[in-house]
Design a protein around this motif. Structure first.
Motif, mmCIF file in Angstrom:
data_model
loop_
_atom_site.group_PDB
_atom_site.id
_atom_site.type_symbol
_atom_site.label_atom_id
_atom_site.label_comp_id
_atom_site.label_asym_id
_atom_site.label_seq_id
_atom_site.Cartn_x
_atom_site.Cartn_y
_atom_site.Cartn_z
ATOM 1 N N ALA A 212 71.255 29.920 11.917
ATOM 2 C CA ALA A 212 72.012 30.721 10.955
ATOM 3 C C ALA A 212 71.809 32.207 11.238
ATOM 4 O O ALA A 212 72.758 32.999 11.180
ATOM 5 C CB ALA A 212 71.573 30.385 9.535
ATOM 6 N N GLN A 213 70.585 32.573 11.555
ATOM 7 C CA GLN A 213 70.316 33.980 11.823
ATOM 8 C C GLN A 213 71.017 34.457 13.083
ATOM 9 O O GLN A 213 71.493 35.585 13.154
ATOM 10 C CB GLN A 213 68.809 34.213 11.942
ATOM 11 N N GLN B 282 74.545 35.120 12.179
ATOM 12 C CA GLN B 282 74.636 36.391 11.446
ATOM 13 C C GLN B 282 74.570 37.577 12.400
ATOM 14 O O GLN B 282 75.281 38.561 12.251
ATOM 15 C CB GLN B 282 73.470 36.490 10.443
ATOM 16 N N ILE C 61 77.741 38.066 14.087
ATOM 17 C CA ILE C 61 78.717 38.705 13.194
ATOM 18 C C ILE C 61 78.503 40.218 13.232
ATOM 19 O O ILE C 61 79.443 40.994 13.384
ATOM 20 C CB ILE C 61 78.553 38.189 11.746
ATOM 21 N N ALA C 62 77.235 40.615 13.114
ATOM 22 C CA ALA C 62 76.922 42.042 13.100
ATOM 23 C C ALA C 62 77.307 42.696 14.412
ATOM 24 O O ALA C 62 77.646 43.870 14.473
ATOM 25 C CB ALA C 62 75.437 42.236 12.827
ATOM 26 N N GLU D 91 74.831 22.314 5.659
ATOM 27 C CA GLU D 91 74.717 23.090 4.417
ATOM 28 C C GLU D 91 74.291 24.526 4.674
ATOM 29 O O GLU D 91 74.792 25.449 4.068
ATOM 30 C CB GLU D 91 73.724 22.415 3.460
ATOM 31 N N SER D 92 73.340 24.713 5.587
ATOM 32 C CA SER D 92 72.812 26.060 5.730
ATOM 33 C C SER D 92 73.736 26.947 6.549
ATOM 34 O O SER D 92 73.707 28.163 6.415
ATOM 35 C CB SER D 92 71.417 26.026 6.365
ATOM 36 N N ASP E 202 77.072 26.811 6.483
ATOM 37 C CA ASP E 202 78.351 27.061 5.831
ATOM 38 C C ASP E 202 78.463 28.466 5.224
ATOM 39 O O ASP E 202 79.432 29.169 5.497
ATOM 40 C CB ASP E 202 78.622 25.983 4.776
ATOM 41 N N PRO E 203 77.488 28.904 4.426
ATOM 42 C CA PRO E 203 77.615 30.270 3.872
ATOM 43 C C PRO E 203 77.667 31.341 4.949
ATOM 44 O O PRO E 203 78.318 32.375 4.774
ATOM 45 C CB PRO E 203 76.375 30.422 2.983
ATOM 46 N N GLU F 7 81.028 31.514 6.328
ATOM 47 C CA GLU F 7 81.896 32.204 5.376
ATOM 48 C C GLU F 7 81.845 33.712 5.634
ATOM 49 O O GLU F 7 82.868 34.396 5.663
ATOM 50 C CB GLU F 7 81.431 31.889 3.959
ATOM 51 N N GLN F 8 80.637 34.220 5.865
ATOM 52 C CA GLN F 8 80.483 35.637 6.189
ATOM 53 C C GLN F 8 81.277 35.980 7.443
ATOM 54 O O GLN F 8 81.939 37.019 7.526
ATOM 55 C CB GLN F 8 79.014 35.995 6.437
ATOM 56 N N ALA G 175 82.329 18.365 7.876
ATOM 57 C CA ALA G 175 82.134 18.620 6.451
ATOM 58 C C ALA G 175 82.142 20.101 6.112
ATOM 59 O O ALA G 175 82.060 20.477 4.953
ATOM 60 C CB ALA G 175 80.823 17.990 5.990
ATOM 61 N N ASN H 169 84.089 26.447 5.713
ATOM 62 C CA ASN H 169 84.491 27.774 6.162
ATOM 63 C C ASN H 169 84.706 27.846 7.668
ATOM 64 O O ASN H 169 83.975 28.522 8.379
ATOM 65 C CB ASN H 169 83.456 28.797 5.735
#
Lengths: 349, 335, 348, 494
Positions: free
Chosen positions: B77-78, B81, B84-85, B99-100, B102-103, B106-107, B122, B125
């Motif tokens: 996840a990191q 992120q 993205i940055a 689950e982890s 997905d948010p 979304e970002q 499943a 986003n």
């Protein structure tokens, strides 16, 4: 008093940093790395979004590292941070699930309640560690290794290994968010609060002084009338609360909770704390060092991701190399101190 | 000041390998598409990287694979992120944990980044999710293979990397459901319906050893992780149970050639991760170019040239399935 | 004579091993009662074979702990040395015996051990810090510089070594067979060698001496720095040998799957009565402790514990096991301090 | 004069600009017992290290058996029969007596392998030389201090030893153990072995040595026959200062006792202990090491709560169940082992001073009241004349005497009514000892009740108004110090 106000705070700060060789060195490393990134990857590293992202990432393990630091100052260690964090977040995730309304929203009291309860659970689990260490006299390294495994085990047993999710997005949106004009990540704010609180306890209160003393010599602490068992209980309680809080942050970041989130943080937080200059034998260590180490590590990790051609595995090499390098440099400067100290000791007899 | 100098020198020494490779960094023109696997040392994703690299060479686009140093949902996840940055154009993810991630996805989408996933049906986003097949179908397929080896009767159990790995558990659940429907003479071992291998061949081996000792009636183990079947096979061979106990699961051909040839494992199933990697990158490019995605989607890659939407979904595209490998065709794939 | 006997009994009762052995026995009996399989010949062979790698690691960890340190780098060290040597042998298409794999890997292990040793011995840095750092360095070299991948095939020599058996145990009831790997001989050999070294060489005694008091050791004329460096070289060599065995037995090389073993190995050593502060402990106790951990890890299914409860059980065992041993140490101290107050009083 | 066994000629040694030894010359004859005295920091240990080859002198030479060495190595020193018994005895607490005894000789013979049988023989030989009766298989860590010392002496004798240097060997010994040690030293002398006895206790010097050398600030200030030395000269040479003896007398004794113990007892420690302490009184408690005096001291501080009898403070029963409870009742305790029990050496002097009263130096919510804290620190550093430029310096930078003052300051800062001191001047040099006694007497005059637990009889006689003698866990005598002397006390002790 007036004098103090007049002198340049920046100058004071620099002087203080220069005085502490270890901190000075960490600052230098950080600057060197940032310079290197500025030269090679300016546009890709120096953006507001990037710094915001980093600031939202490190709190979860940064808070754990702060907890480990407290334990290490007393000469102990806490290997159960991840277990406590996950157990807390799983229990709180169930609570959030129960509170989530039909419209997918949460009642206003839900988030404060989760934080209060989460801190409470963390404190309880930490207390469990404290009891193992003080009442059963198990060395902290083994007590927390065992309890960490045990807590993870409980997580597995109650969830069957599945993630607990699908609770209201409101929770994640609140914590995994930026405030003050979309500038400051909430996670960072939580980290800062925790850091300030721990800094406050360590340097401004009696409790802090006692912890350092206890870490220096448990025997002398007893002979000075300190209640060492109570202090240790409080220590592990504190690290437990940090773990609980870290769990709540993780739960927001990933909008779910699971038994195995953050498995790498156990060793990572120890690495940070030691890199930050905390003596694993206890009695010595500053929060400024630990915070610097957290930031340095995050910068290294994010920075290296800016080089697609470089395997992410080099991050290990960098971490390990930086740790050993700092220690060796400390050796060279402290050897002189050591000689001085040795001389004093020998002249005593 | 000598010490400062020493420090700077040491630091330079430390980062010098990066200085060298910094030169060969990515081109800044065109789209930047990043493929994020579960981790980078699993042979499965090493194979995927081959596909991604091949795709880069074929197209000349700035496409590369970047994985975390170990399988860990939080690390992945990191990393996302971070990307993205960094402002990449498209992120293609094989999620460790639905689950982890997905948010975080979304970002990514909020930041205007195209998100393509694989094995992530499943996820909410995403722009699109590519499946070589459906999880249910794949689980059933592994079960078919196992059932055939077991001659459609006997007691079996299932093995997953960890109870926390979503896809494996879905396959296993689907396999069990499939057996209940179609193979009435087979039964799931009630005492230990699911065991873990932690993506570690040695643990898979030891767990299998124990299972066979504790439950002599056990006749088959359905593996899911690519470490499962080889580990179980080692146990079968060592306990002298060849041709009495069977396993099936996922695995790469060449890695398991010896097992298949010796007959300890009758067959393994897989899809080619290299193709999956290519397919993700190709789909990302299509979306970036603003092409309309309507079934049947042709990604120009074998197995992915007539993809259709999964029933009831407008994000998940399904390809044409999986491959069985056995002693006869193990060398036909070239990986 | 009676006095002597009493004294001896007292000394035995102070030791940790008998208690530990009873705990071990109790666990074995529990497994036997639950499964009826524990004492079957094939199961015992399986346990023995599962003990080889953790056992070798434990020997190394034991030496370090006795000398007053703690080493968390041995799994990374072993992974790196075995990966480097195996890929080299594959690249030259080596067809010979396993000895070269051992030799190469042990050589690399010795160099890596020297790396630890220099920082710990010469620079006198805390062992935990150095080994934590070197774990990351070794791992970074393996996965970054060597770009490690899983190797499906290993050199034929290693393959043969991994599958060759001393004997094959057969369970008459279930008909299951288990082979006792030849590698067990390596383990037994190292164990015996290290036992002899620790007991019958001045070097071995110097490890205990340093663990007891570094200053005294220095004054007595031990070369403390050299001894420490040699300890870490030895640990590197033993760990690397364990790495080769692990890979040979698995028939495949998974570069990272030994990582993370360190904490359980150390737990086993400490469980075996080795003082974490250094100076005290026996190889026998260390082996019983390790065996205890290995048996628990490999008997969950025999015990009928559901997969999701595994960690609860292991965690509880570590807590209870170390708790019992800590209790025993304390009660020993109490007995000692009480004896001070007995008629023939001794000062503190 | 016969040829010297050891001659140190014009030795200079300095560390980082600090002159540790200047122009030191002295010699030892075979079979001589020579006493080396000096305050802490006078250069004694540097000299010992030079003789044993650990340090090389900057200038000057060392002659052993007529042979001159400019650079003596430790091995050469050992080969020439020089052995040092350090204060910590250089033993391995985790190993058996046998191994401790044999290890040095095995090492010096460069053995690579261990032969346990040979080691046992060596060990048996070693202990038999001084008739030391000990279980060779016992762990050294579980022996008494005296026994540990015997192990160290026996070990030194394994070699062809000509000179044994003993660094303050009596510090941690009881009276009986000291006389035992002296017997052994005399026995060694008979064998022609020389002893360099490092001490700063005059009475011991008288009792055992023939000649003495006193160092001060790295220079030899006096040397000669012990017989010519008296107490006044001795302390003058040691410190460069003149002292006047001050016998303490209670001036205004309150009628009500401040503290009372009635039939107090601790299992396996002491029993039926009854005494009272008045404000302003200094009460001595003496006895052999195993007399129960240490246990009594610990009980008074709540470290070993009594399980029978009762303590009273101003007539009210008090329960001293923990150090905290004792501090709450305004009782302080100066432990015997200053280094490990009394101080936090790597922490600042300031923190060491305030640690026990820290709970009082707070504002709301446990916050440290900085001003109050600074005041306290400043006050105690000044009052006890702790020699430091900055109280934020680490405690380990202080000398032994100053460290002991820090321990005192820590307790005085607690606003005490009663202070218990266990061996207050063990390992403290004469100057500081005198100062500490002065401080204690002043404190008592200002109303503090003091209990000194010590087997240093001159100390007890000089400072206390009354002395309780303990034996086998009971008080066997309660004497006015004005009306008694050392021999009377000794007769009760033994």
């Amino acid at each position: 008093m007036m004098d103090k106000v007049k002198t340049n705070p920046l100058k004071n700060g620099i002087a203080a940093v220069r005085k502490d060789q270890h901190i000075f060195r960490l600052v230098l490393m950080l600057i060197a790395w940032m310079l290197f990134l500025a030269i090679t990857r300016f546009g890709r590293f120096y953006s507001l979004l990037n710094f915001q992202t980093m600031a939202a990432q490190f709190p979860e393990f940064g808070i754990m590292a702060l907890g480990v630091m407290v334990a290490m100052i007393t000469g102990g260690i806490d290997l159960s941070m991840v277990g406590m964090a996950n157990l807390t977040s799983i229990l709180m995730a169930y609570l959030l699930l129960a509170l989530t309304g039909d419209d997918g929203g949460l009642p206003a009291y839900a988030i404060p309640l989760v934080f209060v309860l989460g801190l409470g659970i963390g404190a309880g689990l930490g207390l469990f560690n404290g009891v193992l260490v003080t009442k059963f006299h198990i060395p902290p390294i083994l007590a927390t290794l065992g309890s960490g495994e045990f807590f993870i085990g409980i997580c597995m047993a109650i969830t069957g290994g599945a993630a607990v999710s699908r609770f209201s997005r409101t929770y994640a949106r609140t914590i995994n968010n930026r405030i003050l004009g979309d500038m400051i990540p909430v996670q960072l704010l939580i980290f800062i609060i925790v850091a300030v609180v721990i800094w406050f306890f360590l340097t401004k209160t009696v409790f802090g002084t006692k912890l350092y003393m206890l870490g220096t010599s448990p025997k002398a602490a007893r002979f000075s009338g300190l209640n060492t068992n109570k202090l240790l209980l409080k220590t592990y309680l504190t690290s437990g609360m940090c773990a609980g809080l870290a769990g709540l942050v993780m739960m927001a970041n990933y909008n779910s909770a699971r038994a195995d989130y953050g498995g790498v943080y156990t060793l990572q937080s120890i690495l940070i704390v030691i890199l930050g200059g905390v003596n694993p034998l206890g009695g010595k260590g500053k929060i400024s060092g630990v915070i610097l180490a957290v930031v340095l590590l995050q910068m290294l990790q994010t920075g290296i991701n800016r080089f697609p051609a470089i395997s992410s595995y080099y991050i290990f090499l960098l971490w390990g190399g930086v740790l050993i390098l700092v220690m060796v440099l400390n050796f060279f400067t402290e050897r002189n101190d050591g000689l001085r100290f040795k001389k004093l000791v020998t002249t005593k007899f | 000041m000598k010490k400062t100098l020493l420090l700077v020198l040491a630091m330079t020494f430390l980062v010098s390998p990066f200085l060298f490779s910094a030169g060969q960094a990515a081109r800044d023109d065109g789209y930047e598409i990043v493929v994020v696997p579960k981790d980078s040392s699993n042979p499965w994703f090493v194979r995927m990287k081959e596909g991604v690299d091949e795709y880069r060479e074929e197209t000349g686009l700035n496409v590369y694979q970047r994985g975390t140093a170990q399988i860990d949902a939080t690390l992945q996840a990191q990393l996302v992120q971070d990307l993205i940055a960094q402002g990449v154009d498209a992120i293609c993810v094989v999620p460790v944990d639905i689950e982890s991630i997905d948010p975080v996805l979304e970002q990514a989408r909020n930041a205007g980044i195209v998100v393509i996933t694989h094995e992530g049906a499943a996820l909410e986003n995403v722009d699109y999710n590519i499946e070589a097949f459906s999880n249910v179908g794949y689980g059933a397929f592994i079960m078919d293979n196992l059932a055939e080896a077991m001659d459609y009767e006997g007691v079996y159990t299932t093995m997953v990397a960890s109870l926390t790995v979503g896809a494996h558990n879905e396959w296993a659940n689907a396999g069990v459901a499939h057996q209940k429907e179609n193979y009435p003479n087979m039964t799931l071992l009630a005492a230990q319906p699911r065991v873990e291998s932690h993506d570690n061949g040695d643990i898979a081996y030891n767990v299998a050893l124990e299972l066979f000792k504790a439950y002599p009636q056990l006749k088959g183990i359905m593996g899911t992780s690519s470490y499962d079947a080889p580990g179980i096979a080692r146990a079968i061979e060592e306990l002298g149970l060849v041709d009495r106990v069977f396993t099936s699961g996922t695995g790469l051909p060449l890695d398991n050639a010896a097992l298949l040839e010796s007959g300890i494992v009758k067959s393994l199933t897989l899809w080619d991760p290299a193709e999956a990697g290519k397919a993700m990158a190709s789909l990302a490019l299509k979306v970036l170019n603003g092409e309309e995605i309507a079934a049947p989607v042709d990604l120009g890659i074998g197995g992915y040239n007539a993809m259709t939407f999964r029933e009831g979904s407008n994000t998940t595209l399904e390809g044409e399935g999986w491959i069985i490998i056995n002693a006869d065709n193990v060398y036909d794939f070239g990986f | 004579m009676d006095e002597m006997l009493k004294l001896k009994l007292k000394r035995i009762s102070r030791k940790n091993e008998p208690y530990l052995f009873l705990v071990l026995l109790a666990l074995c009996l529990l497994i036997e009662v639950r499964s009826g399989q524990f004492f079957a010949a094939n199961n015992l062979v399986d346990i023995a074979s599962a003990l080889i790698v953790p056992g070798l690691f434990a020997i190394g960890a034991f030496m370090v702990i006795v000398s007053g340190g703690i080493d968390v780098s041995f799994p990374a060290l072993a992974s790196l040395s075995v990966y480097a040597s195996t890929t080299y042998l594959l690249s030259i298409d080596y067809q010979g015996g396993v000895w070269l794999a051992f030799l190469l890997s042990i050589l690399i292990g010795a160099v890596l051990g020297l790396f630890n040793g220099i920082f710990i011995g010469y620079f006198k840095l805390p062992t935990l810090i150095v080994t934590l750092g070197s774990t990351n360095v070794f791992r970074g070299i393996m996965q970054g510089a060597l770009d490690s991948k899983q190797l499906a095939t290993i050199p034929s020599g290693m393959r043969e070594f991994g599958t060759s058996a001393l004997f094959i145990a057969r369970n008459p009831v279930s008909g299951l067979t288990s082979r006792m790997p030849v590698a067990f001989l390596v383990f037994a050999g190292v164990l015996i060698l290290m036992f002899l070294m620790l007991r019958y060489t001045m070097f071995g005694r110097s490890i205990y001496s340093i663990g007891g008091s570094e200053v005294s050791a220095h004054r007595a004329g031990y070369n403390v720095v050299r001894t420490k460096i040699i300890i870490y070289i030895l640990v590197g060599m033993i760990a690397s040998a364990a790495g080769v065995i692990r890979v040979s037995m698995m028939q495949q090389l998974h570069p990272t799957n030994m990582l993370g073993m360190e904490l359980k190995v150390i737990a086993g050593v400490v469980l075996g009565g080795t003082a974490i502060t250094g100076g005290r402990g026996t190889l026998l106790g260390c082996m019983i402790g390790t065996l205890l951990i290995v048996i628990v890890e490999n008997s969950m299914i025999l015990l009928g514990i559901p997969t999701s409860w595994r960690s609860v059980f292991t965690g509880a065992l570590i807590i209870i096991g170390t708790g019992v041993s800590a209790r025993q140490v304390i009660s020993m101290h109490k007995v000692k301090s009480r004896s001070i107050k007995q008629p023939i009083r001794r000062g503190a | 004069m016969a040829d010297s066994l050891l001659k140190v000629v014009d030795v200079y040694k300095s560390f980082v600009g600090v002159k540790a030894l200047q122009d030191v010359t002295f010699s030892i004859q075979p079979g001589e017992i020579h006493c080396l005295a000096g305050e802490n920091g006078s250069g004694k240990s540097t000299l010992i290290k030079i003789i044993s080859g650990v340090y090389t002198p900057d200038a000057g030479s060392i002659e052993i058996n007529g042979r001159q060495y400019n650079k003596l190595t430790p091995i050469e020193a050992i080969n020439n029969g020089i052995q040092v018994i350090y204060q910590d005895f250089s033993i391995f607490p985790n190993l058996t007596v046998m191994e401790n005894l044999a290890v040095n000789s095995e090492l010096s013979e460069h053995r690579k392998l261990v032969n346990w049988k040979r080691m046992r023989t060596i060990a048996e030989d070693a202990v038999s030389k001084i008739d030391f009766d000990v279980d060779l298989d016992e762990l050294v860590g579980s022996l008494s201090v005296a026994q540990k010392q015997m192990v160290a002496i026996s070990r030194a004798l394994i070699f062809n030893t000509k000179l044994i240097i003993m660094d303050e060997p009596t510090t941690a010994l009881t009276k009986r153990e000291v006389s035992n040690l002296f017997k052994i030293i005399l026995k060694l002398k008979e064998r022609g072995i020389s002893i360099l006895f490092v001490s700063h206790k005059l009475n011991e010097m008288y009792e055992i040595s023939e000649n003495f050398t006193i160092l001060r600030n790295g220079k030899v200030v006096a040397t000669g026959s012990t017989k010519e030395l008296d107490a006044e000269k001795f302390s003058f040479h040691m410190t460069g200062r003149k002292f006047t003896k001050r016998h303490y007398r209670v001036e205004r004794l309150s009628s009500e006792p401040m503290f009372e113990a009635k039939q107090a007892g601790v299992q396996n420690g002491f029993e039926d202990v009854t005494f009272s302490l008045h404000k302003g009184e200094i009460l001595g408690v003496t006895g052999l090491l195993d007399s129960g005096r240490t246990e009594l001291a610990l009980s008074l501080f709540g470290m070993r709560p009594i399980d029978s009898g009762q303590f009273y403070m101003y007539g009210k029963p008090v329960t001293l169940s923990s150090p905290k409870a004792a501090i709450h009742n305004k009782i302080g305790f100066v432990p015997e082992d200053r280094l490990s029990e009394g101080l936090f050496l790597p922490q600042s002097i300031a923190d060491n001073v305030v640690i026990s009263e820290i709970d009082r130096l707070t504002k709301k919510a446990g916050l440290v009241d900085k001003e109050k804290r600074a005041e306290e620190i400043e006050k105690w550093v000044r009052e006890l004349a702790i020699a430091t430029p900055d109280p934020n310096n680490l405690c380990q930078t202080l000398s032994g005497g100053n460290q002991q003052r820090v321990v005192l300051a820590k307790w005085l800062a607690c606003n005490l009514e009663m202070l218990v001191l266990n061996g207050p001047t063990v390992g403290v040099d004469i100057g500081s000892k005198h100062d500490i006694h002065g401080i204690l007497q002043d404190l008592a005059k200002s109303g503090l009740g003091v209990i000194i637990i010590s087997d240093d009889l001159p100390e007890v006689l000089e400072n206390c108004s009354r002395v309780l003698v303990m034996k086998a866990g009971r008080i066997v005598a309660d004497l006015e110090t004005d009306k008694t002397d050392e021999s009377v006390i000794l007769s009760y002790m033994m």
